[in-house]
Design an enzyme around this catalytic site. Structure first.
Site, short mmCIF file in Angstrom:
data_model
loop_
_atom_site.label_atom_id
_atom_site.label_comp_id
_atom_site.label_asym_id
_atom_site.label_seq_id
_atom_site.Cartn_x
_atom_site.Cartn_y
_atom_site.Cartn_z
CE1 TYR A 144 -4.02 -12.57 -3.21
CE2 TYR A 144 -4.83 -13.54 -5.25
CZ TYR A 144 -4.90 -12.56 -4.28
OH TYR A 144 -5.85 -11.58 -4.37
N GLY A 196 0.84 -1.20 0.00
CA GLY A 196 0.00 0.00 0.00
C GLY A 196 0.87 1.25 0.00
#
Ligand code: UDP
Length: 328
Positions: free
Chosen positions: A145, A36
């Protein structure tokens, strides 16, 4: 309402924060900034209803005061990022999901998990319905993932069944828009960045693999609607308009007057050959479907990226405009 959001400085997370703050809610935002970016939420920091904590939600934490909604978005969601950080990726699906579920449990708050179309792996059913169990390589490069998100879904269901937490699971398909990281390797920012810099687009494989792209404002709307309903089982959110990656490359080339060509590179392992959501369930229970056409979403996205591509690369783009041998 007061929302607790992990992954708040990420691409989708920051757009959710914008929407919630503009609707008058309070947001307690978490992000460890591994993928982020503080800039994504910088404009919200002065708002008294927005609080940001730079913190890894893999570490257990407490929250003072009441909480109404817990959204777990923290994740390394691009193939480049999760291949580089496989252990952190597994942790964000497992430990972090558990910590966020614990917050929801302790505060009697609703919980939303942002899961993924990767749960379907390289799908043998097309388009993918929520009832399809998937075709996932459990030990492949993408497994960190895929499997962590599948575990996160299982954990969410367990908290619902054992503790009665009110939960929702969104399976997010490819989403794009402003604030995507330019260098995270995903196809939309990769192609736009390449086109803006005047270098050839990198198509992996022969480009016959398919994806469908949902604009971020549509995704935010779908997630917020889901978080207000009682559906506990997964709901697909994505745009059902499917195109091949080669077709998408041609579309981007056209937007840049065919000034760049295409380089064909090897296909990454376990890259899904097809992907397209069946959104019948979202249409039925949420009254939701994407509204922003790809053309319009791309205009917004390209415009926002133009301000972020370095000046030196803008020169490369200018040079490419007058260089016919760059055209495929
Ligand atoms: N892709 C590509 N060139 C790039 C980046 C990605 O051809 O520079 C392909 C990738 O192999 C995949 C599709 O585009 O088939 C979408 O990739 P992305 O990383 O955006 O997300 P995925 O859907 O694989 O999670």
């Amino acid at each position: 309402m007061r929302y607790v959001i992990s992954g708040a400085a990420g691409f989708i997370g920051s757009h959710i924060c914008d929407r919630l703050i503009s609707s008058g809610h309070q947001v307690l935002a978490f992000d460890n900034l591994i993928t982020g970016h503080r800039e994504n939420i910088a404009h919200l920091l002065k708002n008294s209803r927005f609080e940001f904590r730079e913190q890894d939600v893999c570490e257990a934490f407490e929250i003072a005061g009441s909480v109404d909604r817990v959204f777990h978005l923290a994740s390394l969601a691009s193939p480049v990022d999760y291949l580089e950080h496989p252990i952190e990726t597994l942790e964000s699906g497992s430990t972090a999901t558990r910590n966020m579920l614990e917050i929801a449990l302790r505060h009697n708050a609703r919980f939303l998990l942002t899961s993924t179309s990767e749960c379907y792996g390289d799908p043998l059913e097309h388009p993918q319905r929520e009832t399809y169990w998937g075709n996932v390589n459990p030990v492949g490069l993408r497994s960190c993932y895929d499997e962590s998100k599948r575990y996160a879904e299982a954990l969410t269901m367990a908290y619902h069944r054992v503790h009665g937490v009110k939960t929702n699971i969104a399976r997010i398909f490819n989403t794009y828009g402003p604030r995507m990281a330019l260098n995270d390797g995903r196809v939309v920012p990769a192609f736009i960045d390449q086109a803006l810099r005047g270098v050839n687009l990198t198509v992996f494989g022969d480009g016959s693999q398919t994806r469908s792209f949902c604009y971020v404002s549509d995704m935010v709307e779908g997630l917020l609607r889901l978080s207000e309903c009682d559906e506990i089982y997964p709901v697909n959110l994505g745009n059902p308009t499917e195109l091949t990656i080669l077709g998408f490359a041609e579309l981007i080339r056209k937007r840049f007057d065919d000034a760049v060509g295409i380089d064909f590179l090897p296909l990454p392992s376990d890259d899904p050959k097809v992907r397209r959501p069946d959104i019948t369930k979202a249409r039925t229970i949420l009254g939701w479907e994407p509204r922003v056409p790809l053309d319009e979403g791309l205009t917004q996205t390209i415009d926002s990226f133009k301000t972020r591509v370095a000046p030196v690369t803008t020169l490369a783009w200018t040079a490419a405009e007058s260089s016919p041998d760059r055209v495929r």
